[in-house]
Scaffold this motif. Structure first.
Motif, PDB file in Angstrom:
ATOM      1  N   GLU A 132     -22.464   2.888 -38.706  1.00 50.85           N
ATOM      2  CA  GLU A 132     -22.050   1.580 -38.016  1.00 50.85           C
ATOM      3  C   GLU A 132     -23.182   0.518 -37.505  1.00 50.85           C
ATOM      4  O   GLU A 132     -22.752  -0.465 -37.427  1.00 50.85           O
ATOM      5  N   GLU A 136     -22.113  -5.254 -40.803  1.00 47.30           N
ATOM      6  CA  GLU A 136     -21.366  -5.519 -41.900  1.00 47.30           C
ATOM      7  C   GLU A 136     -21.911  -6.491 -42.589  1.00 47.30           C
ATOM      8  O   GLU A 136     -22.771  -7.100 -42.160  1.00 47.30           O
ATOM      9  N   PRO A 137     -21.589  -6.736 -43.864  1.00 43.36           N
ATOM     10  CA  PRO A 137     -20.760  -5.789 -44.494  1.00 43.36           C
ATOM     11  C   PRO A 137     -21.226  -4.264 -44.983  1.00 43.36           C
ATOM     12  O   PRO A 137     -20.693  -3.603 -45.460  1.00 43.36           O
ATOM     13  N   THR A 140     -19.392  -1.236 -43.962  1.00 44.14           N
ATOM     14  CA  THR A 140     -17.976  -0.913 -44.814  1.00 44.14           C
ATOM     15  C   THR A 140     -18.595  -0.718 -46.171  1.00 44.14           C
ATOM     16  O   THR A 140     -17.789   0.144 -46.835  1.00 44.14           O
ATOM     17  N   GLN A 144     -17.043   2.939 -47.881  1.00 41.90           N
ATOM     18  CA  GLN A 144     -16.064   2.688 -49.123  1.00 41.90           C
ATOM     19  C   GLN A 144     -16.850   3.691 -50.199  1.00 41.90           C
ATOM     20  O   GLN A 144     -16.071   4.180 -51.100  1.00 41.90           O
TER      21      GLN A 144
END
Length: 192
Positions: A132, A136-137, A140, A144
């Motif tokens: 975290e 971003e990104p 993510t 994923q």
């Protein structure tokens, strides 16, 4: 304390009689119940069973039924029966069947390594926090790719980048993640 002594105290002060019996026999009842349920029950289940034992004892002794023996034997019998009933109830729900009378509950082996599970949970918590922190990104994309097993093309569609840019950002993010883990003396095994 005999049943007669308890009844006479109960007549003069029911609350005091119950408190006295509870204080005197709590450890005794808890030990009986714990020994029967330790292999299959949560702490709350054990405490509930102990409470049920005392509820039954108080209900039975407060009624005039002519029993005048030693109350300890009676309490022990109630505790044994309640614990066995709860044991059967809990093991029926979990699908395990073990004969408690034959000492089967003592022979159940738990292959769960609690220390290993705790260590893995802590590592996952640290890893998620560090992912975290990538921002971003990148965070993510890492989740994923490594958690959901998505391809670079699928990730590119969700983050509005080209697949080659996703691959490049993921490799850089992994290097940054490894550096952060190394600062904490945590090293990841390379995938084979």
């Amino acid at each position: 304390m005999t049943d007669k002594e308890y009844r006479s105290l109960f007549r003069s002060s029911p609350r005091e009689a119950q408190n006295m019996v509870f204080d005197e026999y709590f450890s005794y009842v808890y030990t009986i119940v714990f020994n029967k349920l330790r292999s299959c029950a949560a702490k709350e289940d054990i405490e509930e069973c102990v409470s049920d034992v005392f509820a039954d004892v108080f209900e039975y002794i407060s009624a005039e039924n002519g029993h005048d023996g030693n109350i300890k034997g009676f309490i022990g019998t109630v505790a044994q029966r309640k614990a066995v009933n709860m044991f059967h109830s809990l093991t029926a729900k979990s699908g395990r069947t073990v004969s408690i009378e034959e000492g089967g509950a003592d022979n159940i082996t738990d292959y769960t390594d609690i220390a290993d599970n705790a260590e893995r949970a802590e590592l996952r918590r640290i890893l998620l926090r560090l992912v975290e922190e990538l921002g971003e990104p990148d965070s993510t994309m890492i989740i994923q790719k490594y958690y959901y097993g998505m391809t670079s093309k699928e990730i590119a569609e969700t983050v509005s980048l080209e697949p080659s840019a996703v691959r490049m950002r993921c490799s850089r993010a992994i290097r940054r993640l490894k550096d952060k883990l190394a600062e904490l003396d945590i090293y990841l095994k390379e995938a084979e």
